[in-house]
Design a protein around this motif. Structure first.
Motif, PDB file in Angstrom:
ATOM      1  N   GLY A 237       4.271   1.294  36.022  1.00 17.73           N
ATOM      2  CA  GLY A 237       5.073   2.202  36.826  1.00 17.73           C
ATOM      3  C   GLY A 237       6.220   1.465  37.494  1.00 17.73           C
ATOM      4  O   GLY A 237       6.412   0.256  37.302  1.00 17.73           O
ATOM      5  N   PRO A 238       6.999   2.152  38.308  1.00 15.23           N
ATOM      6  CA  PRO A 238       8.144   1.525  38.975  1.00 15.23           C
ATOM      7  C   PRO A 238       7.732   0.436  39.965  1.00 15.23           C
ATOM      8  O   PRO A 238       8.510  -0.464  40.249  1.00 15.23           O
ATOM      9  CB  PRO A 238       8.843   2.677  39.694  1.00 15.23           C
ATOM     10  CG  PRO A 238       7.879   3.804  39.698  1.00 15.23           C
ATOM     11  CD  PRO A 238       6.903   3.566  38.606  1.00 15.23           C
ATOM     12  N   ASP A 239       6.480   0.478  40.438  1.00 18.68           N
ATOM     13  CA  ASP A 239       6.013  -0.537  41.378  1.00 18.68           C
ATOM     14  C   ASP A 239       5.394  -1.742  40.669  1.00 18.68           C
ATOM     15  O   ASP A 239       4.935  -2.678  41.309  1.00 18.68           O
ATOM     16  CB  ASP A 239       5.013   0.066  42.368  1.00 18.68           C
ATOM     17  CG  ASP A 239       3.831   0.716  41.670  1.00 18.68           C
ATOM     18  OD1 ASP A 239       3.825   0.747  40.416  1.00 18.68           O
ATOM     19  OD2 ASP A 239       2.925   1.191  42.375  1.00 18.68           O
ATOM     20  N   GLY A 240       5.364  -1.722  39.314  1.00 17.24           N
ATOM     21  CA  GLY A 240       4.833  -2.841  38.554  1.00 17.24           C
ATOM     22  C   GLY A 240       3.337  -2.750  38.307  1.00 17.24           C
ATOM     23  O   GLY A 240       2.765  -3.593  37.626  1.00 17.24           O
ATOM     24  N   LEU A 241       2.681  -1.740  38.839  1.00 16.16           N
ATOM     25  CA  LEU A 241       1.251  -1.546  38.633  1.00 16.16           C
ATOM     26  C   LEU A 241       1.022  -0.601  37.468  1.00 16.16           C
ATOM     27  O   LEU A 241       1.842   0.267  37.191  1.00 16.16           O
ATOM     28  CB  LEU A 241       0.608  -0.974  39.906  1.00 16.16           C
ATOM     29  CG  LEU A 241       0.687  -1.872  41.141  1.00 16.16           C
ATOM     30  CD1 LEU A 241       0.159  -1.123  42.360  1.00 16.16           C
ATOM     31  CD2 LEU A 241      -0.097  -3.147  40.926  1.00 16.16           C
TER      32      LEU A 241
END
Length: 193
Positions: free
Chosen positions: A111-115
């Protein structure tokens, strides 16, 4: 009013009515066609719903079969280990020697948060194993593949590459097996007072 003014007024009124009337007719025609198209769409949806209702018993039987036969595992690792065990056991029965074994992990979308995103992939989870074979007899190889792919096993071949080895109808192959399953939660241990 002069006669020429009356003629001009009449021509202007006629053109005004033609333009406004034509625009009104086009607007009415477009609305009619949109309503007709929506009516056709609703008729098709109704036919699909009636078909689904008429096939309800058949789909209920299929759902019952899935509930009865779908394998359950607590994790993808457990499913992969069991898949490899089934593949090697059947290979031993058919006299197929397995060269390389590799577990294939499903690619995770970040996702955009890297998770990793928690996606609902549908009804089934899957475990995949890649097997490499060298110098295997064709008949034993295809018998092995046929024996593994039974409806109740939920096991299938998702990728296969076969190359002839050039001697005695033997082949070199790389096969990816995928087993579909449902992940069940591990039983929780609780303390009773």
């Amino acid at each position: 009013m002069k006669k020429s003014e009356k003629v001009l007024l009449g021509v202007f009124a006629f053109l005004f009515l033609v333009i406004i009337g034509g625009g009104g007719l086009m607007y009415a025609f477009r609305n009619y066609m949109a309503i007709r198209e929506e009516n056709d769409t609703l008729r098709d949806r109704l036919a699909d719903m009636n078909l689904a209702i008429s096939q309800g018993a058949e789909w209920a039987d299929r759902y019952g079969w899935l509930e009865e036969n779908c394998p359950n595992f607590t994790s993808t690792q457990e499913a992969s280990a069991k898949l490899l065990e089934i593949i090697t056991a059947e290979a031993e029965k058919m006299g197929v020697s397995i060269g390389g074994k590799e577990f294939i992990e499903a690619a995770r979308v970040l996702g955009p948060d890297g998770l990793p995103l928690e996606e609902n992939l549908g009804y089934f989870d899957k475990a995949t194993v890649k097997i490499t074979l060298a110098g295997v007899q064709e008949q034993a190889f295809f018998g092995w593949l046929h024996a593994l792919q039974q409806p109740k096993s939920f096991l299938g071949i998702t990728r296969m590459q076969i190359n002839p080895s050039g001697t005695n109808k033997t082949i070199n192959a790389e096969v990816e097996f995928t087993r579909f399953f449902r992940e069940k939660s591990a039983p929780k241990v609780s303390k009773v007072n």
